[in-house]
Design a protein around this motif. Structure first.
Motif, mmCIF file in Angstrom:
data_model
loop_
_atom_site.group_PDB
_atom_site.id
_atom_site.type_symbol
_atom_site.label_atom_id
_atom_site.label_comp_id
_atom_site.label_asym_id
_atom_site.label_seq_id
_atom_site.Cartn_x
_atom_site.Cartn_y
_atom_site.Cartn_z
ATOM 1 N N ILE A 31 60.158 39.077 54.239
ATOM 2 C CA ILE A 31 59.917 40.455 54.707
ATOM 3 C C ILE A 31 58.588 40.866 54.105
ATOM 4 N N PHE A 32 57.702 41.267 54.973
ATOM 5 C CA PHE A 32 56.303 41.379 54.590
ATOM 6 C C PHE A 32 55.994 42.717 53.927
ATOM 7 N N TYR A 33 55.313 42.641 52.793
ATOM 8 C CA TYR A 33 54.773 43.862 52.194
ATOM 9 C C TYR A 33 53.379 43.539 51.677
ATOM 10 N N ASN A 40 45.486 52.119 54.517
ATOM 11 C CA ASN A 40 45.864 52.318 55.916
ATOM 12 C C ASN A 40 47.064 53.276 56.001
ATOM 13 N N ARG A 41 48.076 53.037 55.150
ATOM 14 C CA ARG A 41 49.275 53.896 55.185
ATOM 15 C C ARG A 41 48.960 55.296 54.661
ATOM 16 N N ASP A 42 48.163 55.371 53.589
ATOM 17 C CA ASP A 42 47.764 56.689 53.055
ATOM 18 C C ASP A 42 47.062 57.506 54.136
ATOM 19 N N ASP A 58 58.043 54.201 63.573
ATOM 20 C CA ASP A 58 57.393 53.055 62.929
ATOM 21 C C ASP A 58 57.986 51.834 63.639
ATOM 22 N N ALA A 59 57.251 51.308 64.642
ATOM 23 C CA ALA A 59 57.837 50.304 65.551
ATOM 24 C C ALA A 59 58.012 48.940 64.914
ATOM 25 N N MET A 60 57.225 48.651 63.853
ATOM 26 C CA MET A 60 57.328 47.357 63.156
ATOM 27 C C MET A 60 57.379 47.640 61.665
ATOM 28 N N GLY A 61 58.566 47.827 61.143
ATOM 29 C CA GLY A 61 58.716 48.409 59.811
ATOM 30 C C GLY A 61 58.542 47.453 58.646
ATOM 31 N N ALA A 62 58.988 46.171 58.788
ATOM 32 C CA ALA A 62 59.057 45.214 57.656
ATOM 33 C C ALA A 62 59.907 45.834 56.541
ATOM 34 N N GLY A 64 59.705 48.809 55.742
ATOM 35 C CA GLY A 64 59.872 50.200 56.167
ATOM 36 C C GLY A 64 58.949 51.145 55.435
ATOM 37 N N VAL A 65 58.085 50.608 54.582
ATOM 38 C CA VAL A 65 57.279 51.465 53.701
ATOM 39 C C VAL A 65 56.541 52.577 54.461
ATOM 40 N N ARG A 66 56.012 52.240 55.626
ATOM 41 C CA ARG A 66 55.219 53.230 56.363
ATOM 42 C C ARG A 66 56.104 54.393 56.818
ATOM 43 N N ASP A 82 62.555 47.205 63.251
ATOM 44 C CA ASP A 82 61.990 45.861 63.084
ATOM 45 C C ASP A 82 62.904 44.898 63.833
ATOM 46 N N ILE A 83 62.301 43.891 64.438
ATOM 47 C CA ILE A 83 63.080 42.921 65.216
ATOM 48 C C ILE A 83 63.919 42.011 64.308
ATOM 49 N N ASP A 84 63.508 41.903 63.058
ATOM 50 C CA ASP A 84 64.159 40.980 62.123
ATOM 51 C C ASP A 84 65.367 41.669 61.460
ATOM 52 N N PRO A 85 66.581 41.130 61.667
ATOM 53 C CA PRO A 85 67.772 41.774 61.090
ATOM 54 C C PRO A 85 67.696 41.901 59.562
ATOM 55 N N GLN A 107 65.388 46.114 67.015
ATOM 56 C CA GLN A 107 65.165 45.724 68.411
ATOM 57 C C GLN A 107 63.768 45.152 68.569
ATOM 58 N N ASP A 108 63.580 44.484 69.690
ATOM 59 C CA ASP A 108 62.220 44.133 70.057
ATOM 60 C C ASP A 108 61.470 45.454 70.319
ATOM 61 N N ALA A 109 60.318 45.613 69.706
ATOM 62 C CA ALA A 109 59.596 46.889 69.809
ATOM 63 C C ALA A 109 59.286 47.243 71.261
ATOM 64 N N LEU A 123 52.023 51.473 65.892
ATOM 65 C CA LEU A 123 52.073 50.014 66.059
ATOM 66 C C LEU A 123 51.334 49.362 64.895
ATOM 67 N N ASP A 124 52.058 48.553 64.132
ATOM 68 C CA ASP A 124 51.444 47.897 62.970
ATOM 69 C C ASP A 124 51.921 46.441 62.908
ATOM 70 N N PRO A 125 51.495 45.633 63.904
ATOM 71 C CA PRO A 125 51.998 44.261 63.983
ATOM 72 C C PRO A 125 51.194 43.306 63.104
ATOM 73 N N PHE A 126 51.617 42.054 63.059
ATOM 74 C CA PHE A 126 50.773 41.004 62.490
ATOM 75 C C PHE A 126 49.657 40.746 63.496
ATOM 76 N N GLY A 127 48.410 40.805 63.094
ATOM 77 C CA GLY A 127 47.299 40.437 63.976
ATOM 78 C C GLY A 127 47.059 41.428 65.088
HETATM 79 N N1 SAM Z 1 54.383 48.296 58.978
HETATM 80 C C1 SAM Z 1 54.592 47.383 57.867
HETATM 81 C C2 SAM Z 1 53.912 47.910 56.615
HETATM 82 O O1 SAM Z 1 53.165 48.930 56.681
HETATM 83 O O2 SAM Z 1 54.089 47.297 55.551
HETATM 84 C C3 SAM Z 1 54.141 45.987 58.150
HETATM 85 C C4 SAM Z 1 54.645 45.404 59.415
HETATM 86 S S1 SAM Z 1 54.367 43.669 59.494
HETATM 87 C C5 SAM Z 1 52.637 43.535 59.638
HETATM 88 C C6 SAM Z 1 54.933 43.279 61.112
HETATM 89 C C7 SAM Z 1 56.434 43.361 61.309
HETATM 90 O O3 SAM Z 1 56.660 43.301 62.717
HETATM 91 C C8 SAM Z 1 57.262 42.235 60.705
HETATM 92 O O4 SAM Z 1 58.218 42.754 59.820
HETATM 93 C C9 SAM Z 1 57.960 41.584 61.908
HETATM 94 O O5 SAM Z 1 59.326 41.218 61.663
HETATM 95 C C10 SAM Z 1 57.899 42.684 62.932
HETATM 96 N N2 SAM Z 1 57.910 42.239 64.328
HETATM 97 C C11 SAM Z 1 57.330 41.135 64.869
HETATM 98 N N3 SAM Z 1 57.531 41.105 66.204
HETATM 99 C C12 SAM Z 1 58.243 42.224 66.504
HETATM 100 C C13 SAM Z 1 58.737 42.760 67.724
HETATM 101 N N4 SAM Z 1 58.543 42.128 68.886
HETATM 102 N N5 SAM Z 1 59.428 43.911 67.669
HETATM 103 C C14 SAM Z 1 59.621 44.564 66.492
HETATM 104 N N6 SAM Z 1 59.174 44.095 65.301
HETATM 105 C C15 SAM Z 1 58.484 42.947 65.321
#
Ligand code: SAM
Length: 371
Positions: A31-33, A40-42, A58-62, A64-66, A82-85, A107-109, A123-127
């Motif tokens: 779980i990414f932090y 960025n969050r500030d 917060d569509a991609m929470g990891a 959930g910090v944001r 977050d999609i990851d349980p 859910q899938d965002a 929206l705060d995805p990887f990449g």
């Molecule tokens: N917002 C977080 C923060 O500020 O620390 C970081 C989010 S991290 C960069 C991306 C997150 O997106 C991961 O936890 C990943 O499980 C989630 N993710 C990837 N694909 C997704 C999808 N299709 N729907 C929802 N979440 C997704």
């Protein structure tokens, strides 16, 4: 999973210990932090405290910090997804621990944003945010916030990836950081205007390895038309520092008036203002009371953004001086010389040696020389 208590802003939460040796790339961590995204969050907490949306996704929470911080520090009603349980379970634990009234979904965002609307969508995805931007545009009622960390494709270092993701041709120029931001902004605008809604950039900036957009969504055909008219190209000379802005769908074939080369179109990208100076002023006023860890950085950034001219590129005047085989003057002297020649000129937040001005290149060169 080993966890540590982390404090960001006025919020304490638990994050899994990130093992930098075994978890590479960063997205492979359970779980990414990323503490490096605190600025960025500030920035977003400060922005939301000023614009006060009625609800926030917060569509991609990891961890959930944001979303945790938005709920805790601005009192906004928040949904964290977050999609990851495993991530959703961690977010739930953090929500409970903080005693917040926040909803947590797993859910899938894209599915979530296609089925529900939120006043503010983040929206705060990887990449790249490209796969999520269309559903984000449909879901966002008034505000849309987007992070991109794929700066190499956006700025022109990975040309083909940039063209695939954003249907834009970036160019690795001395102002590549600004090209990346404007390509992303142009892409977001194109995704939005097909729904007859416009965007107004409120607070957009580039920092280290990310680009962050905070946008107002304006639900009118006239606003969509206004946004469409802001999309165009920078026509850049491949041999000298000459460039020109051009609005419109199709790049024109023009030649450089200085060296006769055919100009290369960079874009499509957003032309014009990327910030709302009044909102930035309000954010600056709020900053001292917010208790943000990166307040010093934001305190430097906000006035810079507020002053920045809305030109779509800047001159790196040290590079101009190098090409002219002369030493550059101090920044204050440089700005003063351009202003004394009758043109507005400001610093830019992208690089310390960048000058934004509507002055022709000849005036910039004369200011470098001290004519
Ligand atoms: N917002 C977080 C923060 O500020 O620390 C970081 C989010 S991290 C960069 C991306 C997150 O997106 C991961 O936890 C990943 O499980 C989630 N993710 C990837 N694909 C997704 C999808 N299709 N729907 C929802 N979440 C997704």
């Amino acid at each position: 999973m080993e966890r540590v208590r982390v404090t960001e802003g006025k919020t304490s939460f638990f994050a899994p210990v990130q093992d930098k040796n075994t978890q590479f790339p960063p997205g492979s961590a359970p779980i990414f932090y990323n503490p490096r995204m605190e600025a960025n969050r500030d920035a977003t907490v400060l922005f939301l405290s000023a614009v006060r949306p009625s609800e926030y996704l917060d569509a991609m929470g990891a961890t959930g910090v944001r979303g945790l911080r938005v709920a805790n520090e601005t009192g906004t009603h928040t949904t964290i997804n977050d999609i990851d349980p495993a991530a959703a379970a961690e977010i739930r634990a953090n929500v409970k621990d903080l005693g917040l009234d926040a909803e947590v979904t797993c859910q899938d965002a894209n599915a979530l944003m296609s089925s529900r609307r939120f006043d503010c969508v983040d929206l705060d995805p990887f990449g790249t945010p490209a796969p999520f931007t269309d559903s984000g545009c449909r879901s966002a009622r008034r505000f849309l916030c987007i992070t991109a960390t794929d700066t190499a494709p956006l700025c022109g270092a990975h040309l083909k990836a940039g063209m695939r993701r954003y249907w834009a041709r970036p160019m690795n120029t001395e102002y590549h950081g600004e090209v990346g931001l404007r390509v992303l902004l142009g892409f977001a605008a194109r995704q939005m205007i097909k729904y007859d809604r416009g965007i107004k950039p409120l607070f957009c900036f580039a920092h280290e390895h990310f680009i962050r957009l905070h946008l107002r969504v304006v639900p009118r055909v006239s606003a969509a038309e206004e946004a469409r008219s802001r999309i165009g190209y920078i026509l850049q000379c491949p041999h000298c520092f000459y460039r020109a802005e051009q609005a419109g769908m199709f790049p024109e074939r023009r030649t450089c008036p200085r060296c006769g080369e055919v100009l290369s179109p960079v874009g499509p990208l957003w032309l014009g203002a990327i910030n709302d100076p009044d909102l930035l002023e309000e954010m600056e006023a709020r900053l001292p009371t917010m208790g943000l860890g990166t307040a010093a950085y934001l305190g430097r950034l906000l006035p810079l953004l507020r002053a920045e001219l809305p030109t779509s590129s800047f001159y790196d005047y040290h590079r101009v001086a190098k090409r002219m085989r002369t030493s550059p003057p101090a920044m204050d002297v440089m700005l003063q010389r351009v202003q004394e020649a009758g043109y507005a000129a400001t610093r830019t937040h992208y690089v310390g040696t960048g000058v934004k001005t509507g002055a022709p290149l000849e005036v910039v060169e004369a200011a470098v020389r001290g004519d």
